[in-house]
Design a protein around this motif. Structure first.
Motif, short mmCIF file in Angstrom:
data_model
loop_
_atom_site.label_atom_id
_atom_site.label_comp_id
_atom_site.label_asym_id
_atom_site.label_seq_id
_atom_site.Cartn_x
_atom_site.Cartn_y
_atom_site.Cartn_z
N VAL A 216 -43.22 -3.48 8.20
CA VAL A 216 -42.65 -2.87 6.98
C VAL A 216 -42.38 -3.94 5.94
O VAL A 216 -42.13 -5.11 6.26
CB VAL A 216 -41.34 -2.11 7.29
N SER A 217 -42.41 -3.53 4.68
CA SER A 217 -42.10 -4.46 3.58
C SER A 217 -40.65 -4.89 3.66
O SER A 217 -39.76 -4.08 3.92
CB SER A 217 -42.37 -3.79 2.24
N GLU A 218 -40.40 -6.15 3.40
CA GLU A 218 -39.03 -6.66 3.43
C GLU A 218 -38.25 -6.09 2.24
O GLU A 218 -38.79 -5.91 1.15
CB GLU A 218 -39.06 -8.18 3.34
N ASN A 219 -36.98 -5.80 2.46
CA ASN A 219 -36.15 -5.31 1.36
C ASN A 219 -35.80 -6.45 0.41
O ASN A 219 -35.37 -7.52 0.81
CB ASN A 219 -34.85 -4.70 1.89
N TYR A 220 -35.98 -6.18 -0.88
CA TYR A 220 -35.62 -7.17 -1.91
C TYR A 220 -34.62 -6.60 -2.91
O TYR A 220 -34.25 -7.26 -3.87
CB TYR A 220 -36.88 -7.65 -2.64
N GLN A 221 -34.19 -5.36 -2.69
CA GLN A 221 -33.27 -4.69 -3.62
C GLN A 221 -31.82 -5.02 -3.27
O GLN A 221 -31.46 -5.13 -2.10
CB GLN A 221 -33.47 -3.17 -3.52
N ASP A 222 -31.02 -5.13 -4.29
CA ASP A 222 -29.57 -5.30 -4.10
C ASP A 222 -28.94 -3.90 -4.02
O ASP A 222 -28.41 -3.38 -5.00
CB ASP A 222 -28.95 -6.10 -5.25
N GLY A 253 -34.74 11.35 11.70
CA GLY A 253 -36.00 11.85 11.16
C GLY A 253 -36.79 10.78 10.45
O GLY A 253 -36.26 9.76 9.98
N GLU A 254 -38.09 11.02 10.33
CA GLU A 254 -38.98 10.03 9.72
C GLU A 254 -38.72 9.84 8.23
O GLU A 254 -39.21 8.87 7.64
CB GLU A 254 -40.44 10.43 9.94
N GLU A 255 -37.93 10.74 7.62
CA GLU A 255 -37.61 10.56 6.20
C GLU A 255 -36.80 9.27 5.97
O GLU A 255 -36.70 8.79 4.84
CB GLU A 255 -36.84 11.77 5.66
N TRP A 256 -36.22 8.71 7.04
CA TRP A 256 -35.45 7.47 6.92
C TRP A 256 -36.31 6.22 7.08
O TRP A 256 -35.81 5.10 6.94
CB TRP A 256 -34.31 7.44 7.94
N LEU A 257 -37.60 6.39 7.34
CA LEU A 257 -38.47 5.22 7.51
C LEU A 257 -38.48 4.33 6.27
O LEU A 257 -38.54 3.11 6.37
CB LEU A 257 -39.91 5.67 7.83
N SER A 258 -38.41 4.95 5.10
CA SER A 258 -38.49 4.17 3.86
C SER A 258 -37.29 3.24 3.68
O SER A 258 -37.38 2.24 2.96
CB SER A 258 -38.60 5.10 2.64
N THR A 259 -36.16 3.56 4.33
CA THR A 259 -34.97 2.73 4.20
C THR A 259 -34.78 1.79 5.39
O THR A 259 -33.80 1.04 5.44
CB THR A 259 -33.70 3.60 4.03
N LEU A 260 -35.72 1.84 6.32
CA LEU A 260 -35.62 0.97 7.50
C LEU A 260 -35.49 -0.51 7.13
O LEU A 260 -34.70 -1.24 7.74
CB LEU A 260 -36.82 1.21 8.42
N PRO A 261 -36.25 -1.02 6.13
CA PRO A 261 -36.09 -2.44 5.76
C PRO A 261 -34.67 -2.79 5.37
O PRO A 261 -34.18 -3.89 5.66
CB PRO A 261 -37.06 -2.60 4.58
N ILE A 262 -33.98 -1.89 4.66
CA ILE A 262 -32.59 -2.12 4.28
C ILE A 262 -31.71 -2.27 5.51
O ILE A 262 -30.88 -3.19 5.61
CB ILE A 262 -32.07 -0.95 3.41
N HIS A 263 -31.93 -1.39 6.47
CA HIS A 263 -31.05 -1.36 7.63
C HIS A 263 -31.23 -2.56 8.56
O HIS A 263 -30.26 -3.14 9.02
CB HIS A 263 -31.24 -0.03 8.37
N VAL A 264 -32.48 -2.92 8.80
CA VAL A 264 -32.69 -4.09 9.67
C VAL A 264 -32.21 -5.37 8.97
O VAL A 264 -31.71 -6.29 9.62
CB VAL A 264 -34.16 -4.22 10.12
N GLN A 265 -32.33 -5.41 7.63
CA GLN A 265 -31.84 -6.57 6.90
C GLN A 265 -30.32 -6.70 7.05
O GLN A 265 -29.79 -7.80 7.22
CB GLN A 265 -32.23 -6.47 5.43
#
Length: 548
Positions: A216-222, A253-265
């Motif tokens: 997944v793409s790394e999160n870069y958002q604040d 649910g898979e709708e949370w996949l897009s926020t996975l980078p935020i969570h692992v970060q």
């Protein structure tokens, strides 16, 4: 005291607990090695849906089949969406469908050592960790208004850039302590943002319990950690809670996949061990020739209340969802038709990572199979409970003679080719109605090939020849005799071969008798029905048909 420590005290001076305090308060659980700790975290919006149950079954099976713990957490950080009584509704729905928690939120409060299990009661816990992130220079206050953010997004769209709060667009990232103090003293509202050091060009690997290794793409958002009222966002709250509650598997649910980078970060930044995320496939249905997501607006079967009000047995819902969840369940059920569902070993490996298709017709087939395997006395109890709530008048009829009602439940359910007449309690109420004089009515037409004159003759001869002591074969032989005497073919195949020689066949003659006694063209064994309702009631109905 450095700048970050000063800022932490400025923002969270009233927070005197440390992360070490909470680590000690919520220690690692004393469970067997590898035992899963799972949960569901519904929001109290007043709508409990099939997806909640779907994920709850996964979490419950993972934990309870492997010596682990399964708990309920209420994720109520969004006060605007909360509906009064919604928590009780969630708990009631899960209990009705046989989802049992080892700990967590309950109607009477909390049950367990890792609470509170309602996020709005954990505000100080989140602020403690927020303070720690500020101390480390990993979080800061942001005073941007909605208007500021809207203008920023418009400019980013105009410049064809990724929109969000990052890089040069993160205008509050490097405010001085003096600027922050001044704004706070002025009463300016602010949120707390995470200061990401991610790069939009980088990727990170995350293992998913259902989908395998994800890149997944790394999160870069604040992104926002705490809202202006000090209540955390979902992103921040679930990371803190799942760490302190020692969750090992996060089923969602898979709708949370897009926020996975935020969570692992966040997990990594806080120095927490990552849980295993298990992103389930979205529930789909066929709409013509295409698949689409189940919709709250279009599909009543999405809401759990639908199954309760329609009277589907909870175990039938479980059984069907298990066929959706694990690809080997149906084969196991064929090999173990009478085994309790708990004997089936649920596995994440057998789950699909593409859209899970919900088929209401297949579900009803499963429901019929489940009710066929259910003893009459259990059906009586469960059906009576449903009637008491949803049809009190029929409840009085059905429960006035338990022995009688259990007999009608069992009609046609035995033998080599048992009937599968029952699908739900609502359908059963209509199906059983012909057994009771108060609710009996003729719903179907008499066979077309039988004239009105012949119909009367058939019914009169049937009454004259009927003997309640006859066994099934003796009873049917008398129907054959009536058939022959009236000029109808005793064997249906004879009528098919020579339709000009007969008025019809024995099926037409017995059909007249069936409609007169049951009001329907399709019913269980007619001889058995006559034995149950008794000669007096049978005679009354036939006389009504003759008079009509």
């Amino acid at each position: 005291m450095n700048k970050n420590e000063q800022l932490a005290e400025l923002l969270f001076g009233g927070i005197d607990k440390t992360p070490e305090y909470y680590e000690e308060k919520y220690p690692k659980r004393s469970l067997p090695e590898g035992a899963p700790v799972t949960r569901i975290g519904p929001s109290p919006t007043g709508f409990v849906h099939l997806g909640n149950l779907y994920n709850a079954i996964i979490g419950e099976r993972l934990a309870h089949q492997n010596g682990g713990t399964f708990f309920l957490r209420i994720e109520d950080t969004d006060a605007k969406r909360e509906v009064e009584g919604a928590v009780e509704l969630v708990i009631s729905a899960m209990d009705f469908f046989g989802i049992h928690f080892d700990e967590g939120a309950s109607v009477d409060g909390d049950n367990g050592a890792y609470g509170p299990y309602r996020q709005r009661l954990r505000k100080e816990v989140y602020q403690c960790y927020a303070k720690e992130l500020v101390k480390k220079g990993m979080a800061y206050p942001c005073f941007c208004s909605e208007d500021d953010l809207s203008k920023m997004r418009e400019q980013q769209i105009s410049d064809k850039l990724n929109f969000g709060y990052y890089g040069k667009w993160a205008k509050c990232r490097d405010l001085s302590i003096d600027d922050i103090k001044k704004r706070i003293e002025n009463g300016d509202k602010y949120v707390l943002r995470f200061k990401s050091n991610g790069d939009e060009n980088n990727h990170v690997e995350v293992y998913d319990g259902i989908r395998g290794m994800l890149n997944v793409s790394e999160n870069y958002q604040d992104f926002v950690l705490l809202k202006s009222d000090g209540i955390p966002t979902y992103h921040f709250a679930h990371v803190i809670d799942d760490h302190l509650m020692r969750t090992t598997h996060v089923v969602r649910g898979e709708e949370w996949l897009s926020t996975l980078p935020i969570h692992v970060q966040l997990f990594d930044a806080l120095g927490f061990d990552r849980p295993i995320y298990c992103h389930t496939a979205v529930l789909m249905k066929m709409d013509g020739d295409t698949k689409r997501k189940l919709s709250k607006r279009k599909d009543p079967e999405l809401g759990l209340e639908y199954y309760r009000s329609e009277g589907y047995a909870p175990r039938a819902v479980w059984e069907y969802l298990m066929t959706v969840l694990n690809s080997n369940f149906e084969e196991w059920r064929l090999e173990n038709p009478d085994a309790p569902i708990d004997d089936f070993k649920f596995s994440l490996d057998k789950m699909s990572n593409s859209g899970a298709l919900f088929d209401i017709m297949k579900f009803e087939d499963v429901s019929r199979e489940v009710l066929l395997r259910t003893p009459a006395n259990k059906i009586y109890d469960e059906f009576s409970d449903w009637l008491k709530e949803y049809d009190p008048e029929f409840y009085k009829l059905f429960t006035r003679d338990k022995n009688y009602s259990e007999k009608i439940i069992d009609v046609g359910r035995n033998g080599n080719r048992p009937r599968k007449d029952l699908t739900s309690w609502k359908q059963a109420r209509d199906f059983f109605s012909f057994y009771f004089p108060e609710t009996f009515k003729v719903e179907d037409e008499f066979p077309e090939r039988v004239s009105k004159e012949d119909r009367y003759k058939i019914l009169k001869q049937y009454l004259t020849s009927f003997n309640i002591k006859d066994d099934n074969s003796e009873w049917f032989q008398k129907i054959r005799d009536i058939t022959e005497s009236m000029g109808y073919a005793v064997k249906p195949k004879d009528f098919k071969k020579n339709p000009d020689m007969y008025k019809g066949s024995v099926s037409d003659v017995s059909g007249v008798i069936r409609v007169a006694i049951t009001g329907r063209t399709n019913s269980p064994d007619l001889w058995e029905i006559c034995q149950i309702i008794g000669e007096d009631e049978m005679t009354r109905r036939i006389n009504l048909a003759i008079a009509g």
